[in-house]
Design a protein around this motif. Structure first.
Motif, PDB file in Angstrom:
ATOM      1  N   SER A 161       0.855  -1.185   0.000  1.00 31.95           N
ATOM      2  CA  SER A 161       0.000   0.000   0.000  1.00 31.95           C
ATOM      3  C   SER A 161       0.891   1.235   0.000  1.00 31.95           C
ATOM      4  CB  SER A 161      -0.915  -0.004   1.224  1.00 31.95           C
ATOM      5  OG  SER A 161      -0.151   0.005   2.413  1.00 31.95           O
ATOM      6  N   SER A 162       0.561   2.196  -0.861  1.00 33.51           N
ATOM      7  CA  SER A 162       1.418   3.363  -1.014  1.00 33.51           C
ATOM      8  C   SER A 162       0.596   4.551  -1.485  1.00 33.51           C
ATOM      9  CB  SER A 162       2.543   3.058  -2.017  1.00 33.51           C
ATOM     10  OG  SER A 162       3.352   4.192  -2.237  1.00 33.51           O
ATOM     11  N   SER A 163       1.095   5.754  -1.189  1.00 27.67           N
ATOM     12  CA  SER A 163       0.404   6.965  -1.629  1.00 27.67           C
ATOM     13  C   SER A 163       0.420   7.094  -3.143  1.00 27.67           C
ATOM     14  CB  SER A 163       1.050   8.204  -0.996  1.00 27.67           C
ATOM     15  OG  SER A 163       2.442   8.242  -1.278  1.00 27.67           O
ATOM     16  N   GLU A 164       1.410   6.524  -3.785  1.00 24.12           N
ATOM     17  CA  GLU A 164       1.489   6.453  -5.238  1.00 24.12           C
ATOM     18  C   GLU A 164       1.944   5.053  -5.632  1.00 24.12           C
ATOM     19  OE1 GLU A 164       3.949   9.537  -6.796  1.00 24.12           O
ATOM     20  OE2 GLU A 164       2.895  11.155  -5.727  1.00 24.12           O
ATOM     21  N   GLU A 165       1.529   4.595  -6.784  1.00 24.51           N
ATOM     22  CA  GLU A 165       1.871   3.244  -7.222  1.00 24.51           C
ATOM     23  C   GLU A 165       3.389   3.080  -7.304  1.00 24.51           C
ATOM     24  OE1 GLU A 165       1.353  -0.666  -8.270  1.00 24.51           O
ATOM     25  OE2 GLU A 165      -0.102   0.795  -7.503  1.00 24.51           O
ATOM     26  N   PRO A 166       3.962   2.145  -6.529  1.00 24.95           N
ATOM     27  CA  PRO A 166       5.421   1.977  -6.526  1.00 24.95           C
ATOM     28  C   PRO A 166       5.911   1.265  -7.788  1.00 24.95           C
ATOM     29  CG  PRO A 166       4.375   0.925  -4.603  1.00 24.95           C
ATOM     30  CD  PRO A 166       3.300   1.241  -5.580  1.00 24.95           C
ATOM     31  N   SER A 167       7.205   1.319  -7.963  1.00 23.17           N
ATOM     32  CA  SER A 167       7.877   0.539  -9.004  1.00 23.17           C
ATOM     33  C   SER A 167       8.470  -0.693  -8.339  1.00 23.17           C
ATOM     34  CB  SER A 167       8.976   1.363  -9.681  1.00 23.17           C
ATOM     35  OG  SER A 167       8.438   2.525 -10.289  1.00 23.17           O
ATOM     36  N   TYR A 168       8.232  -1.865  -8.929  1.00 23.26           N
ATOM     37  CA  TYR A 168       8.669  -3.132  -8.335  1.00 23.26           C
ATOM     38  C   TYR A 168       9.813  -3.733  -9.156  1.00 23.26           C
ATOM     39  CZ  TYR A 168       4.261  -2.897  -5.741  1.00 23.26           C
ATOM     40  OH  TYR A 168       3.221  -2.506  -4.941  1.00 23.26           O
ATOM     41  N   TYR A 169      10.734  -4.376  -8.416  1.00 21.59           N
ATOM     42  CA  TYR A 169      11.869  -5.038  -9.060  1.00 21.59           C
ATOM     43  C   TYR A 169      12.149  -6.349  -8.329  1.00 21.59           C
ATOM     44  CZ  TYR A 169      12.593  -0.318 -10.873  1.00 21.59           C
ATOM     45  OH  TYR A 169      12.413   0.908 -11.474  1.00 21.59           O
ATOM     46  N   TRP A 170      12.489  -7.391  -9.102  1.00 16.54           N
ATOM     47  CA  TRP A 170      12.878  -8.689  -8.555  1.00 16.54           C
ATOM     48  C   TRP A 170      14.326  -8.973  -8.927  1.00 16.54           C
ATOM     49  CZ3 TRP A 170      10.406 -11.879  -5.235  1.00 16.54           C
ATOM     50  CH2 TRP A 170       9.039 -11.723  -5.069  1.00 16.54           C
ATOM     51  N   ASP A 175      22.966 -13.541  -8.796  1.00 14.41           N
ATOM     52  CA  ASP A 175      22.780 -13.308 -10.230  1.00 14.41           C
ATOM     53  C   ASP A 175      22.728 -11.804 -10.479  1.00 14.41           C
ATOM     54  OD1 ASP A 175      22.700 -15.997 -10.399  1.00 14.41           O
ATOM     55  OD2 ASP A 175      20.607 -16.163 -11.046  1.00 14.41           O
ATOM     56  N   ASP A 176      22.999 -11.433 -11.726  1.00 15.78           N
ATOM     57  CA  ASP A 176      23.048 -10.007 -12.066  1.00 15.78           C
ATOM     58  C   ASP A 176      21.805  -9.521 -12.809  1.00 15.78           C
ATOM     59  OD1 ASP A 176      23.459 -11.417 -14.354  1.00 15.78           O
ATOM     60  OD2 ASP A 176      25.275 -10.363 -14.978  1.00 15.78           O
ATOM     61  N   TRP A 177      20.764 -10.345 -12.869  1.00 15.27           N
ATOM     62  CA  TRP A 177      19.570  -9.910 -13.584  1.00 15.27           C
ATOM     63  C   TRP A 177      18.604  -9.193 -12.647  1.00 15.27           C
ATOM     64  CZ3 TRP A 177      15.119 -11.827 -11.539  1.00 15.27           C
ATOM     65  CH2 TRP A 177      15.184 -13.044 -10.851  1.00 15.27           C
ATOM     66  N   ILE A 178      17.826  -8.260 -13.199  1.00 17.09           N
ATOM     67  CA  ILE A 178      16.799  -7.514 -12.468  1.00 17.09           C
ATOM     68  C   ILE A 178      15.521  -7.551 -13.296  1.00 17.09           C
ATOM     69  CG2 ILE A 178      16.068  -5.258 -11.600  1.00 17.09           C
ATOM     70  CD1 ILE A 178      18.923  -4.595 -10.999  1.00 17.09           C
ATOM     71  N   LEU A 179      14.443  -7.971 -12.677  1.00 17.83           N
ATOM     72  CA  LEU A 179      13.154  -8.063 -13.357  1.00 17.83           C
ATOM     73  C   LEU A 179      12.268  -6.896 -12.922  1.00 17.83           C
ATOM     74  CD1 LEU A 179      11.112  -9.661 -15.123  1.00 17.83           C
ATOM     75  CD2 LEU A 179      10.427 -10.859 -13.020  1.00 17.83           C
ATOM     76  N   PRO A 180      11.997  -5.924 -13.834  1.00 23.27           N
ATOM     77  CA  PRO A 180      11.142  -4.777 -13.474  1.00 23.27           C
ATOM     78  C   PRO A 180       9.657  -5.142 -13.535  1.00 23.27           C
ATOM     79  CG  PRO A 180      11.918  -4.545 -15.728  1.00 23.27           C
ATOM     80  CD  PRO A 180      12.529  -5.819 -15.198  1.00 23.27           C
ATOM     81  N   SER A 181       9.203  -5.856 -12.542  1.00 18.71           N
ATOM     82  CA  SER A 181       7.810  -6.304 -12.509  1.00 18.71           C
ATOM     83  C   SER A 181       7.424  -6.629 -11.073  1.00 18.71           C
ATOM     84  CB  SER A 181       7.612  -7.531 -13.395  1.00 18.71           C
ATOM     85  OG  SER A 181       6.312  -8.067 -13.267  1.00 18.71           O
ATOM     86  N   SER A 182       6.127  -6.592 -10.800  1.00 16.40           N
ATOM     87  CA  SER A 182       5.650  -6.960  -9.470  1.00 16.40           C
ATOM     88  C   SER A 182       5.448  -8.467  -9.336  1.00 16.40           C
ATOM     89  CB  SER A 182       4.325  -6.242  -9.170  1.00 16.40           C
ATOM     90  OG  SER A 182       3.334  -6.618 -10.101  1.00 16.40           O
ATOM     91  N   THR A 183       5.519  -9.188 -10.457  1.00 15.53           N
ATOM     92  CA  THR A 183       5.266 -10.635 -10.442  1.00 15.53           C
ATOM     93  C   THR A 183       6.510 -11.396 -10.878  1.00 15.53           C
ATOM     94  OG1 THR A 183       2.934 -10.246 -10.976  1.00 15.53           O
ATOM     95  CG2 THR A 183       3.771 -12.465 -11.304  1.00 15.53           C
ATOM     96  N   LEU A 184       6.896 -12.354 -10.066  1.00 11.40           N
ATOM     97  CA  LEU A 184       8.013 -13.247 -10.384  1.00 11.40           C
ATOM     98  C   LEU A 184       7.443 -14.568 -10.882  1.00 11.40           C
ATOM     99  CD1 LEU A 184      11.076 -14.027 -10.226  1.00 11.40           C
ATOM    100  CD2 LEU A 184      10.596 -14.806  -7.887  1.00 11.40           C
ATOM    101  N   THR A 185       7.801 -14.942 -12.096  1.00  9.41           N
ATOM    102  CA  THR A 185       7.290 -16.174 -12.700  1.00  9.41           C
ATOM    103  C   THR A 185       8.456 -17.101 -13.029  1.00  9.41           C
ATOM    104  OG1 THR A 185       5.429 -14.962 -13.675  1.00  9.41           O
ATOM    105  CG2 THR A 185       5.904 -17.143 -14.558  1.00  9.41           C
ATOM    106  N   LEU A 186       8.428 -18.291 -12.437  1.00  8.86           N
ATOM    107  CA  LEU A 186       9.455 -19.309 -12.679  1.00  8.86           C
ATOM    108  C   LEU A 186       8.759 -20.584 -13.155  1.00  8.86           C
ATOM    109  CD1 LEU A 186      11.586 -18.766  -9.432  1.00  8.86           C
ATOM    110  CD2 LEU A 186      12.059 -17.842 -11.718  1.00  8.86           C
ATOM    111  N   ARG A 187       9.044 -20.995 -14.383  1.00 13.02           N
ATOM    112  CA  ARG A 187       8.415 -22.178 -14.968  1.00 13.02           C
ATOM    113  C   ARG A 187       9.367 -23.372 -14.902  1.00 13.02           C
ATOM    114  NH1 ARG A 187       3.156 -20.733 -14.983  1.00 13.02           N
ATOM    115  NH2 ARG A 187       2.809 -18.767 -16.098  1.00 13.02           N
TER     116      ARG A 187
END
Length: 298
Positions: A161-170, A175-187
């Motif tokens: 919950s935030s006063s403004e919609e936050p930016s999410y990163y996984w 590891d050196d990867w960054i996922l700019p999303s609120s959802t982490l999907t591993l298949r």
């Protein structure tokens, strides 16, 4: 001339009533900071003691009076000086956000001249991060160590919950990867997918407002029992709770049935001999009588 004089007097009176002002922060307040609102008159001799604060309730869709109170983090302090009325908020929070105004209690002043212009107070805040798995209720959350079977899919959503919609990163530790999303999907989870995963939320307007939350994933071997996984343990807990509830319902039903049966059998038959034969005054079942009346009473 008289018309002009009357118009000037009316304008002067109206101007004196319209000088109730409210002062406060002109910029958004950061969560946890202190801020103060002030009610005062400008170019007027009206009594400031006849003024109070009001806040607009979004839930009730109406203005309500602000009272001084102190309860945990919800605290308001009202102080009156010779020329103004002060409302102090020691710690700003999301529940203090809204529109405030000053209102006069003077009966000679009517709306809209009895109140100041509303002042909008905005608070920048961000709550704690919550993690939830796809297909499961958000109340269950995600355990600190998530155990999955080889080949399973893992989908985790990060929110706050935030006063403004936050930016999410996984990202994953090591590891050196960054996922700019609120959802982490591993298949099709593999052994190499094990590790600690971290979600970060950043406020778009305030850099200092950021939250992190991590959890680890363990991939079980192919020969691992089904109940060793997090899904298996959740199924066992749910089944155990369901069985316990069923046993409780059955036990209560048996208890109530037995109690009702015992209550019914404890009551003997009603003696209704008085309705089967008449009662005579000279009979042994009646009270002694000096009269030798042989006629039945009923």
């Amino acid at each position: 001339m008289k018309v002009l004089l009357l118009a000037a007097v009316v304008a002067l009176i109206h101007g004196s009533y319209a000088t109730l002002l409210i002062k406060g922060p002109t910029q958004p307040v950061l969560e946890g900071e202190q801020f103060t609102l002030e009610c005062l008159y400008s170019d007027s001799e009206l009594n400031i003691s006849e003024v109070h604060f009001e806040v607009f309730s979004k839930h009730m869709q109406s203005w309500r009076t602000v009272w001084e109170r102190s309860w945990c983090y919800y605290s308001m302090e009202i102080e009156q000086t010779a020329e103004s009325l002060l409302l102090s908020i020691p710690r700003a929070g999301s529940f203090y956000e809204g529109h405030y105004r000053c209102v006069s209690d003077n009966e000679n002043v009517t709306a809209p001249d009895n109140s100041s212009q509303p002042l909008a107070v905005k608070v920048h805040y961000m709550g704690e991060l919550s993690l939830s798995r796809e297909g499961y209720t958000s109340y269950l959350g995600v355990p600190q160590e998530l155990k999955v079977r080889l080949g399973d899919d893992v989908v985790v959503k990060c929110s706050a919950s935030s006063s403004e919609e936050p930016s999410y990163y996984w990202n994953k530790d090591g590891d050196d990867w960054i996922l700019p999303s609120s959802t982490l999907t591993l298949r099709k989870m593999r052994a190499m997918d094990e590790g600690q995963y971290t979600c970060m939320a950043m406020h778009p307007s305030v850099e200092s407002l950021s939250k992190k939350r991590s959890f680890s994933i363990t991939v079980l071997s192919e020969d691992a029992a089904w109940y060793e996984s997090s899904n298996g343990r959740l199924m066992l807990m749910t089944s155990a709770a369901g069985v316990s509830l069923l046993v409780f319902i059955l036990s209560m039903s048996v208890f109530l049935c037995r109690r009702a049966k015992q209550t019914k059998t404890s009551k003997g038959p009603i003696d209704d001999r008085s309705q089967k034969k008449p009662i005579y005054k000279a009979s042994v079942e009646s009270l002694p009588s000096t009269c030798a009346d042989k006629q039945p009473l009923v």
